[in-house]
Write a protein that holds these residues in place. Structure first.
Motif, PDB file in Angstrom:
ATOM      1  N   ARG A  16       9.263   6.117   0.254  1.00 35.71           N
ATOM      2  CA  ARG A  16       7.916   5.715  -0.119  1.00 35.71           C
ATOM      3  C   ARG A  16       6.930   6.134   0.968  1.00 35.71           C
ATOM      4  O   ARG A  16       7.225   6.057   2.142  1.00 35.71           O
ATOM      5  CB  ARG A  16       7.845   4.199  -0.322  1.00 35.71           C
ATOM      6  N   MET A  17       5.769   6.568   0.519  1.00 33.85           N
ATOM      7  CA  MET A  17       4.698   6.916   1.442  1.00 33.85           C
ATOM      8  C   MET A  17       3.796   5.691   1.612  1.00 33.85           C
ATOM      9  O   MET A  17       3.387   5.085   0.622  1.00 33.85           O
ATOM     10  CB  MET A  17       3.876   8.079   0.893  1.00 33.85           C
ATOM     11  N   TYR A  18       3.509   5.343   2.848  1.00 32.04           N
ATOM     12  CA  TYR A  18       2.623   4.218   3.129  1.00 32.04           C
ATOM     13  C   TYR A  18       1.238   4.763   3.464  1.00 32.04           C
ATOM     14  O   TYR A  18       1.079   5.534   4.409  1.00 32.04           O
ATOM     15  CB  TYR A  18       3.169   3.390   4.291  1.00 32.04           C
ATOM     16  N   ASN A  64       0.810  -1.216   0.000  1.00 33.43           N
ATOM     17  CA  ASN A  64       0.000   0.000   0.000  1.00 33.43           C
ATOM     18  C   ASN A  64       0.846   1.269   0.000  1.00 33.43           C
ATOM     19  O   ASN A  64       0.462   2.283   0.561  1.00 33.43           O
ATOM     20  CB  ASN A  64      -0.934   0.021   1.210  1.00 33.43           C
ATOM     21  N   SER A  65       2.014   1.213  -0.615  1.00 30.51           N
ATOM     22  CA  SER A  65       2.890   2.379  -0.638  1.00 30.51           C
ATOM     23  C   SER A  65       3.055   2.883  -2.055  1.00 30.51           C
ATOM     24  O   SER A  65       2.777   2.182  -3.014  1.00 30.51           O
ATOM     25  CB  SER A  65       4.267   2.027  -0.069  1.00 30.51           C
ATOM     26  N   PHE A  66       3.513   4.132  -2.165  1.00 35.45           N
ATOM     27  CA  PHE A  66       3.882   4.634  -3.481  1.00 35.45           C
ATOM     28  C   PHE A  66       5.200   5.363  -3.368  1.00 35.45           C
ATOM     29  O   PHE A  66       5.527   5.927  -2.336  1.00 35.45           O
ATOM     30  CB  PHE A  66       2.789   5.533  -4.079  1.00 35.45           C
ATOM     31  N   SER A  67       5.973   5.322  -4.448  1.00 33.03           N
ATOM     32  CA  SER A  67       7.310   5.892  -4.432  1.00 33.03           C
ATOM     33  C   SER A  67       7.274   7.396  -4.590  1.00 33.03           C
ATOM     34  O   SER A  67       6.365   7.959  -5.184  1.00 33.03           O
ATOM     35  CB  SER A  67       8.159   5.280  -5.547  1.00 33.03           C
ATOM     36  N   THR A  68       8.287   8.039  -4.045  1.00 35.15           N
ATOM     37  CA  THR A  68       8.465   9.478  -4.217  1.00 35.15           C
ATOM     38  C   THR A  68       9.849   9.698  -4.823  1.00 35.15           C
ATOM     39  O   THR A  68      10.798  10.002  -4.127  1.00 35.15           O
ATOM     40  CB  THR A  68       8.361  10.200  -2.866  1.00 35.15           C
ATOM     41  N   PRO A  69       9.995   9.483  -6.146  1.00 37.27           N
ATOM     42  CA  PRO A  69      11.313   9.423  -6.758  1.00 37.27           C
ATOM     43  C   PRO A  69      12.116  10.708  -6.669  1.00 37.27           C
ATOM     44  O   PRO A  69      13.320  10.685  -6.836  1.00 37.27           O
ATOM     45  CB  PRO A  69      11.002   9.082  -8.221  1.00 37.27           C
ATOM     46  N   TYR A  70      11.482  11.839  -6.400  1.00 34.66           N
ATOM     47  CA  TYR A  70      12.245  13.073  -6.313  1.00 34.66           C
ATOM     48  C   TYR A  70      12.294  13.607  -4.888  1.00 34.66           C
ATOM     49  O   TYR A  70      12.421  14.788  -4.655  1.00 34.66           O
ATOM     50  CB  TYR A  70      11.663  14.129  -7.262  1.00 34.66           C
ATOM     51  N   LEU A  73       2.063   7.311   6.387  1.00 36.79           N
ATOM     52  CA  LEU A  73       3.280   7.279   7.200  1.00 36.79           C
ATOM     53  C   LEU A  73       4.471   7.181   6.257  1.00 36.79           C
ATOM     54  O   LEU A  73       4.428   6.462   5.252  1.00 36.79           O
ATOM     55  CB  LEU A  73       3.270   6.070   8.137  1.00 36.79           C
ATOM     56  N   ASP A  74       5.523   7.926   6.557  1.00 41.00           N
ATOM     57  CA  ASP A  74       6.776   7.726   5.843  1.00 41.00           C
ATOM     58  C   ASP A  74       7.925   7.755   6.847  1.00 41.00           C
ATOM     59  O   ASP A  74       7.747   8.111   8.016  1.00 41.00           O
ATOM     60  CB  ASP A  74       6.976   8.734   4.708  1.00 41.00           C
ATOM     61  N   VAL A  75       9.093   7.331   6.397  1.00 44.11           N
ATOM     62  CA  VAL A  75      10.288   7.252   7.238  1.00 44.11           C
ATOM     63  C   VAL A  75      11.397   7.985   6.494  1.00 44.11           C
ATOM     64  O   VAL A  75      11.775   7.573   5.393  1.00 44.11           O
ATOM     65  CB  VAL A  75      10.694   5.795   7.523  1.00 44.11           C
ATOM     66  N   VAL A  76      11.917   9.057   7.079  1.00 45.89           N
ATOM     67  CA  VAL A  76      12.917   9.874   6.401  1.00 45.89           C
ATOM     68  C   VAL A  76      14.198   9.936   7.226  1.00 45.89           C
ATOM     69  O   VAL A  76      14.196   9.661   8.431  1.00 45.89           O
ATOM     70  CB  VAL A  76      12.398  11.305   6.137  1.00 45.89           C
TER      71      VAL A  76
END
Length: 262
Positions: free
Chosen positions: A162-164, A46-52, A132-135
């Motif tokens: 990635r954002m969950y 259930n996540s999507f990437s944030t390539p930038y 939720l994300d982890v940075v």
């Protein structure tokens, strides 16, 4: 929209972070994906990437080339005053005192303690999406030396974050407030080639989970919506492939019924 009001149980750097520039890669419903081949669907987690994305900043996505008309914004007359509290705060603080460690594996490992929250002050009828994300927490690489964590050099380059999206999203404020919101299905990995939507981290680096609350009735509205972001400092952790601090190991054994690998 009312500003977020801090409470003794939550902390964050500012009441509002700037609205993220999100593209819709990974957010397109399956019925539309055939006409938009460049946008991948949500992964199995259930996540999507944030390539930038950039470490320590809110992820940014390219927004060009999306042909659909933006969904209408949510009703600005909706009144809410969200408050978020961290579940098992005392346990998180016990780990934080020693320096929380989270094991990362190629196949993915769930976090412990788990990211769980209670919400209040939502509009009962309005719908919300939770993420939720982890940075990266800083720009350093660490090592465990003489029973403590010390800086060992500059951080390695980070993989795109990635954002969950919580799988119950979107749901009404009433539904969210009736239960403990758990992100226990989120998994951490060190597999740089992961294609399953796991959160990719570097070993021996420090990270900060972030909880995001968005008033929206459809994930297509995310790029046009205001993100309320909550950061609980006691939840930061160092990613490891094996536990380094025996005190952390013992806490995991004492409190996690599914503890393994010791």
């Amino acid at each position: 929209m009312s500003p977020c009001v801090p409470s003794p149980n939550m902390s964050f750097p500012s009441p509002f972070l700037p609205r993220p520039e999100l593209g819709l890669g990974g957010l397109i419903p399956p019925s539309l994906q055939c006409s938009l081949p460049n946008f991948p669907g949500l992964g199995p987690t259930n996540s999507f990437s944030t390539p930038y994305g950039y470490p320590g900043h809110f992820p940014r996505l390219p927004f060009g080339g999306f042909p659909l008309r933006p969904p209408p914004p949510e009703d600005d007359n909706v009144q809410d005053d969200p408050k978020v509290t961290l579940e098992h705060k005392e346990l998180w603080e016990q780990f934080h005192k020693y320096g929380t460690e989270m094991v990362i594996t190629k196949t993915g490992r769930q976090m412990f303690p788990q990211m769980k929250f209670r919400l209040s002050g939502l509009n009962p009828k309005a719908k919300y999406i939770l993420l939720l994300d982890v940075v990266a927490a800083d720009d350093f690489r660490y090592k465990f030396h003489n029973s403590r964590w010390i800086v060992a050099g500059k951080a390695d380059p980070e993989m795109p974050k990635r954002m969950y999206i919580h799988p119950d999203s979107p749901a009404t404020g009433e539904q969210w407030m009736q239960k403990v919101v758990s992100f226990h299905k989120l998994k951490l990995t060190n597999n740089l080639s992961d294609k399953h939507g796991l959160t990719i981290l570097n070993s021996m680096h420090k990270y900060q989970p972030r909880f995001h609350l968005v008033r929206a009735s459809d994930i297509l509205q995310l790029p046009y919506s205001t993100f309320r972001t909550y950061v609980f400092k006691e939840c930061d952790f160092i990613a490891v492939t094996a536990y380094q601090n025996e005190k952390v190991t013992q806490l995991k054994i004492d409190h996690n019924p599914f503890a393994k690998g010791f």
